[in-house]
Design a protein around this motif. Sequence first.
Motif, PDB file in Angstrom:
ATOM      1  N   MET A   1       1.482  10.572   3.670  1.00 30.04           N
ATOM      2  CA  MET A   1       1.333   9.147   3.378  1.00 30.04           C
ATOM      3  C   MET A   1      -0.014   8.639   3.892  1.00 30.04           C
ATOM      4  O   MET A   1      -0.711   7.889   3.211  1.00 30.04           O
ATOM      5  CB  MET A   1       2.466   8.339   4.030  1.00 30.04           C
TER       6      MET A   1
ATOM      7  N   LEU B   1      -6.114   7.444  -2.180  1.00 30.62           N
ATOM      8  CA  LEU B   1      -5.845   6.444  -3.209  1.00 30.62           C
ATOM      9  C   LEU B   1      -6.857   5.315  -3.133  1.00 30.62           C
ATOM     10  O   LEU B   1      -7.316   4.798  -4.156  1.00 30.62           O
ATOM     11  CB  LEU B   1      -4.428   5.902  -3.022  1.00 30.62           C
ATOM     12  N   GLU B   2      -7.221   4.962  -1.917  1.00 28.21           N
ATOM     13  CA  GLU B   2      -8.212   3.899  -1.744  1.00 28.21           C
ATOM     14  C   GLU B   2      -9.515   4.282  -2.445  1.00 28.21           C
ATOM     15  O   GLU B   2     -10.146   3.466  -3.100  1.00 28.21           O
ATOM     16  CB  GLU B   2      -8.462   3.696  -0.251  1.00 28.21           C
TER      17      GLU B   2
ATOM     18  N   ASN C   1       0.826  -1.191   0.000  1.00 20.97           N
ATOM     19  CA  ASN C   1       0.000   0.000   0.000  1.00 20.97           C
ATOM     20  C   ASN C   1       0.872   1.258   0.000  1.00 20.97           C
ATOM     21  O   ASN C   1       0.666   2.178  -0.768  1.00 20.97           O
ATOM     22  CB  ASN C   1      -0.868  -0.040   1.248  1.00 20.97           C
ATOM     23  N   GLN C   2       1.874   1.238   0.896  1.00 18.49           N
ATOM     24  CA  GLN C   2       2.776   2.385   1.028  1.00 18.49           C
ATOM     25  C   GLN C   2       3.468   2.681  -0.290  1.00 18.49           C
ATOM     26  O   GLN C   2       3.639   3.837  -0.668  1.00 18.49           O
ATOM     27  CB  GLN C   2       3.825   2.083   2.093  1.00 18.49           C
TER      28      GLN C   2
ATOM     29  N   GLY D   1      -2.721  10.278   1.779  1.00 18.72           N
ATOM     30  CA  GLY D   1      -2.625   9.740   0.424  1.00 18.72           C
ATOM     31  C   GLY D   1      -3.212   8.343   0.340  1.00 18.72           C
ATOM     32  O   GLY D   1      -3.894   8.005  -0.631  1.00 18.72           O
ATOM     33  N   ALA D   2      -2.957   7.530   1.354  1.00 17.13           N
ATOM     34  CA  ALA D   2      -3.462   6.165   1.358  1.00 17.13           C
ATOM     35  C   ALA D   2      -4.986   6.171   1.274  1.00 17.13           C
ATOM     36  O   ALA D   2      -5.589   5.401   0.528  1.00 17.13           O
ATOM     37  CB  ALA D   2      -3.001   5.427   2.607  1.00 17.13           C
ATOM     38  N   GLU D   3      -5.600   7.077   2.035  1.00 18.24           N
ATOM     39  CA  GLU D   3      -7.071   7.106   2.027  1.00 18.24           C
ATOM     40  C   GLU D   3      -7.620   7.637   0.709  1.00 18.24           C
ATOM     41  O   GLU D   3      -8.624   7.149   0.194  1.00 18.24           O
ATOM     42  CB  GLU D   3      -7.583   7.943   3.194  1.00 18.24           C
TER      43      GLU D   3
ATOM     44  N   TRP E   1       1.835   7.362  -6.100  1.00 14.91           N
ATOM     45  CA  TRP E   1       0.801   8.348  -6.397  1.00 14.91           C
ATOM     46  C   TRP E   1       1.296   9.756  -6.081  1.00 14.91           C
ATOM     47  O   TRP E   1       1.077  10.700  -6.837  1.00 14.91           O
ATOM     48  CB  TRP E   1      -0.459   8.020  -5.588  1.00 14.91           C
TER      49      TRP E   1
ATOM     50  N   VAL F   1       1.120   4.388  -2.554  1.00 11.21           N
ATOM     51  CA  VAL F   1       0.897   5.776  -2.135  1.00 11.21           C
ATOM     52  C   VAL F   1       2.084   6.638  -2.552  1.00 11.21           C
ATOM     53  O   VAL F   1       1.917   7.740  -3.075  1.00 11.21           O
ATOM     54  CB  VAL F   1       0.687   5.861  -0.609  1.00 11.21           C
ATOM     55  N   ARG F   2       3.284   6.088  -2.330  1.00  9.79           N
ATOM     56  CA  ARG F   2       4.487   6.844  -2.721  1.00  9.79           C
ATOM     57  C   ARG F   2       4.445   7.148  -4.214  1.00  9.79           C
ATOM     58  O   ARG F   2       4.776   8.250  -4.646  1.00  9.79           O
ATOM     59  CB  ARG F   2       5.736   6.047  -2.380  1.00  9.79           C
TER      60      ARG F   2
END
Lengths: 537, 570
Positions: free
Chosen positions: B329, B336-337, B17-18, B332-334, B24, B21-22
């Motif tokens: 991060m 991107l989800e 996931n990380q 971004g994760a949220e 993105w 995100v990176r």
Amino acid sequence: MRDLKPWLDLIFKRPGRLMVGGVLILATLISGIALLAVSGWFITETALVGLLLAAGVAASINLYVPGGAIRFFAVSRTVFRYLERVYNHDTVLRLLTDIRVALFQRLSLASRSLRGELSGAQWLSRLTSDVDALDTLYLRLIAPTALAALVTFLVVVLASVLFDMRTALLVGLILLVALVIATVGVYLRTRHLAARQSDRQEALRTAVIEHIEGFAELTAAGRTGKHAAWLMRQAHQVTSEQAKADTRVGWHLAGSHLLINLSAVFALWAGFALFQVGAVSGPVLVLLPIALLGIAEVYAMLPDAFAKLGATVASAQRLNRDCRANVATADVSTVDLPADTALLAENITVKHAGYAPLFTHFNLEVQAGERLGIIGHSGSGKSSLADTFAELLPAQGKLACRDRVYLTQKTVLFEDTLRANLLLGSPNASDTDLWRILELVELAQRFASEPDQLDTWLGSAGNRLSGGEARRVALARVLLNPAPLVILDEPFTGLDAETRARISKRMDGLLEGKTVVSLAHGPDALPGTDRVIYLRG
Amino acid sequence: MAEPRADGDGDTTSATNQKAVRQWLLELARGNRLWIRSTVAAGTVAGIATIVQMFLLARIIHLGVIDEVPVAELTPLFLGLILAIVIRAIGQGFQARLAARCSEQVRRDARRRIHKHWQATGPVELGQSSAGTLAREWIDHVEALHGYFARFLPQMSLAIIVPLLILVLVFWLDWLAGIFLLLSAPLIPLFMALVGMGAEKLNQQHFETISRLSGQFLDKVRGLTTLQLFGQTAGAAELIRKRSDHYRRITMKTLRVAFLSSAVLEFFASVAIAVIAIYIGFGLLGYITYGPADQLTLFSGLLILLLAPEFFQPLRILSQHYHDRAAAMGAGAEILERLNLPVDSHRPSELAGKVSARDVIELDSVSKAFRADHEVLLDLSLVIHKGDVIALTGPSGGGKSTLLHLLAGFMVPEKGRIQLFGELPGSFRFGWLGQKGFLVQGTWADNLRLTTPDASDVAIATALRNVGLGPLLDSRKDGIYSAVSEEGQGLSGGQARRLSLARIFVADYDLILLDEPTAGLDSDSEVFVLEALRKLAVAGKTLIFSTHHHALLTLANRVLLVSGGEVRDA
């Protein structure tokens, strides 16, 4: 700025801690400056002595004191920095507790009708960020500013001792301007931008939520693109103002650094004049400019902190407003209750501020021991009437009632144990009492099977319970309370007819001798009654 | 207090996931390359000016103290020094300005992408998430990217460029001193990782504590009225104090360890300066006979000393900004989800095959399934004539809403063809009334002009009266120009739905789709909605609604039973 006063008073209730924290920061800053300054002095001294030695002149130098000082400052800078961070974060967390408790106490004294307007997730999240803005006030703003001023003063004193008064004063003047640019200057230039930021952001949030809620309608009408473009513009305005503030902060920081560097240049230039007449030695000449360069680090954090001050003041303003004390709004003339009357309303007007009255000339007398049912469809103002009886809503007219306990239409449970939630109703109730009342609302089995029994954790807003279960816990809490007058607004929400009938029957026995006023949308949602009145909205 | 949560949900999933995100974040950065590069360039200029400043400073001191050159002769050097300082300040200022612009662009870019995704998702799918969550993603999560792009990302480059420049200069001055700095260089990534881990943990810990504490606090504030009713506010205040204090003690335990890692960086910087100072001092005294030490002068020695803190400064700044990375991060994760949620991509853009008549709505063997094994509508063919009033009835879950969503173009069928008056669903304007009314803050007129910008005042007032909001309107001072919700009190659910219905009245659409228009309404609102629909029907509009309501069924001239994937006349 006056809005900060009550919160600053609160922060300064811990002068000892603030002092120790400040001293630790000071020790860190001085260690950093001294490390460089002494190193500069040492190198110049050794260069001069080295030249003499190379020329065959007998010269001596004490290596132990400067060498030791350099090593000491290198270590002390690290150690003090670490101690300072640990100690001051502890202080911040303590201040956080102080501020929350104080705010809670103030809110609980504040006008209830006012708080009615302030509810909902948005207000609560804003409250949180407002509190956060205040609890870092000391560490971000007060301590760094006070210490920057103190360090500046110490360096100026050093300049007057090592060089002369005139140089010291001029250096002091330049640094003062740098300090003002990094602090007050930033505040004045970003105040309006920062204060607006939070309001703008909230307005934007409301607009986005509306956009999403109306997404289907807007899509059907072919307007999502247009409306989104409008939202983008709003969002852009918020970010570009923020960028403007950031840019100003950047220029102010650069400006104050420029002045600090210039003060070092000036000190060097003035020092040469003194050096050439023999008033100062070479090593001392080097020491002061290097010490001045070190001031840059002391000032570095200030502009950012002052850029947030405008927002912090706005936060304090909002909190103060939320805590406004009750301005005697209710002009209810208290009447003496006749001995056999539990509730007496004469000619009262029920209204929400700014709205047309829901009821005027409302009269009601409830005898002690009577079971009164009040029926009205949703929107008829029945909950407002109940709020008025419970004095949550200020009424005009004559209103008097006995000690009462009130089950609000909205089920409110706390994120805490079942026990803690129930004990609110009667703090001294024994476990047996609690189980008995749970038995009555048919929850005893449910919780007896939980591993923690009475200590079962009721999660966020009671979300581990179904709506009907939560309602029954709230009902149980009210039934535990010994008050002689019980007001129940839709007591059986979420319960099926059979459960309702069984609980209602048991309640009749438990409430024997008490006065009960129950309100509902229909007769089948009421517990046992002697008399029923109908509301026409 | 939030209920105790299990920590972390599997490191392997979060690792991939990380990475995503990176990637993105990098993609966003690529789109704004120019701004980031200019920011770094401005920072580099400031860095070079700093080196020049130190160079001239050391030079002046050397000339003045060792060579005893009179001040007057040093004037050009002093002027150069001042110039370097000014350039440094300008570089710093521009760095801040460009960084702010960069982050502004990135955030705008990110918001645009999210909105594009919303539009592609369509109202039905979007409705699965709460408006509050979506708004938080669009506002707060995008805001959280700010520090990363404005501070962390440029500083990453600067933390390499500036120390490297200084290193080259120091090597030229004295390679042994250069080696001291260089020795710390390979260690820098190491302790940066240490600091990073510490910072991440610190950030996480801090965040958790704060959110738990505020949860606890907000819970009590939320229930303040209840606490007051039971006279328990003092007890609650004491509870807040106790729990806060408890959390403070727990947090401090981790902080004590977490702060150690940043102390390492501090320690390295301090010790390096001390070692260099002492080395130079002894070298100048002639005590060190090996290496380049005998070549040291006051100029080179002082310059090395002045540059040593500047060597570490970019790294220290980077570590201060480390939490910006963690924040970006997380946010971004949220985001991107959300962006990775699948959307109906096979939306037909033009009419395929035969074009049906302009006065009918035609469904031709349409199928729609939510899961492979669960067909909601199966091979459905249907013709509806213009001006018809169609009631869709049948059990809940039978596909009534799905049929409406397909007609509205909010969903795309797996198979088959839908044409409305010879056009594709969603390609023209129509009226939609969902189960929840929708209003924006503002006046009545604002609310109606949202979908019909050119509506006249009279048309607006008429539309509002048509849905029975006349009395409410009359009670307000400024008529249609008074705010819909005053004093923080909004409309009731029924009133809000009637307001939405008024929008349909004012817009004069040919086709109106309504999803359970009377469900959950109080009896007053119900009467008004029925009456309004009757007026629309009389006006010759094509109405299609799902309902169980008897009065609505009688309003329809055709009732369709939607059940088990089939539709037939009832």
